[in-house]
Design an enzyme around this catalytic site. Structure first.
Site, mmCIF file in Angstrom:
data_model
loop_
_atom_site.group_PDB
_atom_site.id
_atom_site.type_symbol
_atom_site.label_atom_id
_atom_site.label_comp_id
_atom_site.label_asym_id
_atom_site.label_seq_id
_atom_site.Cartn_x
_atom_site.Cartn_y
_atom_site.Cartn_z
ATOM 1 N N GLN A 109 -14.845 3.013 1.902
ATOM 2 C CA GLN A 109 -14.004 2.233 0.620
ATOM 3 C C GLN A 109 -13.678 3.413 -0.224
ATOM 4 O OE1 GLN A 109 -16.636 -0.574 -2.310
ATOM 5 N NE2 GLN A 109 -15.054 -1.042 -2.916
ATOM 6 N N HIS B 220 -7.231 -5.611 2.418
ATOM 7 C CA HIS B 220 -6.009 -5.130 3.328
ATOM 8 C C HIS B 220 -5.314 -6.243 4.283
ATOM 9 C CE1 HIS B 220 -6.915 -0.660 2.617
ATOM 10 N NE2 HIS B 220 -8.118 -1.061 1.958
ATOM 11 N N ASN C 138 -13.225 -2.917 2.935
ATOM 12 C CA ASN C 138 -14.041 -1.829 3.070
ATOM 13 C C ASN C 138 -14.870 -2.374 1.722
ATOM 14 O OD1 ASN C 138 -12.946 -0.543 5.457
ATOM 15 N ND2 ASN C 138 -10.827 -0.010 3.599
ATOM 16 N N HIS D 203 -11.249 -5.057 -2.834
ATOM 17 C CA HIS D 203 -9.763 -5.159 -2.317
ATOM 18 C C HIS D 203 -9.481 -5.590 -0.645
ATOM 19 C CE1 HIS D 203 -9.644 -0.760 -1.911
ATOM 20 N NE2 HIS D 203 -9.085 -0.546 -0.576
ATOM 21 N N ASP E 299 1.403 -0.854 -0.096
ATOM 22 C CA ASP E 299 -0.261 -0.027 -0.024
ATOM 23 C C ASP E 299 0.978 1.286 0.091
ATOM 24 O OD1 ASP E 299 -1.639 2.401 1.022
ATOM 25 O OD2 ASP E 299 -3.077 0.820 1.189
#
Length: 113
Positions: free
Chosen positions: A93, A101, A86, A99, A30
């Protein structure tokens, strides 16, 4: 989806610091980490959120979940980790591509957010 940043990353149109990749998914660091280890796991198939997962996506979702624990082990997250999805605006989001995390290497607090 032509304007999706994660689709462009999955297609290698935009570079990423990849951790893992196969024909179904990509995992990369990230850009704004919230923990010492913070990677994003994305399916290469575009789905805007968890709300768009269909019956036909069961195998893909199972594959991703199975690989997440392997990725966590490779990243040295032996003391635990958190996986966050999210979904929607209230969940913050920010990219409309499903996706996950994967966060670790610090003590997580509860409740989150």
């Amino acid at each position: 989806m032509s304007d999706c940043i994660f689709c462009k990353i999955a297609d290698h149109e935009i570079p990423s610091n990849a951790v893992y990749e196969d024909e179904h998914m990509l995992c990369f660091h990230d850009l704004e980490p919230q923990a010492p280890i913070h990677v994003l796991v994305i399916p290469k198939k575009h789905m805007a959120s968890l709300d768009e997962v269909k019956e036909e996506d069961k195998e893909l979702m199972g594959h991703i979940m199975f690989k997440i624990h392997e990725i966590a082990a490779e990243l040295g997250l032996e003391n635990g980790y958190r996986v966050v999805i999210n979904t929607g605006e209230d969940a913050f989001q920010t990219v409309k591509h499903l996706h996950f995390h994967l966060l670790g290497k610090r003590k997580m607090t509860w409740p989150p957010g």
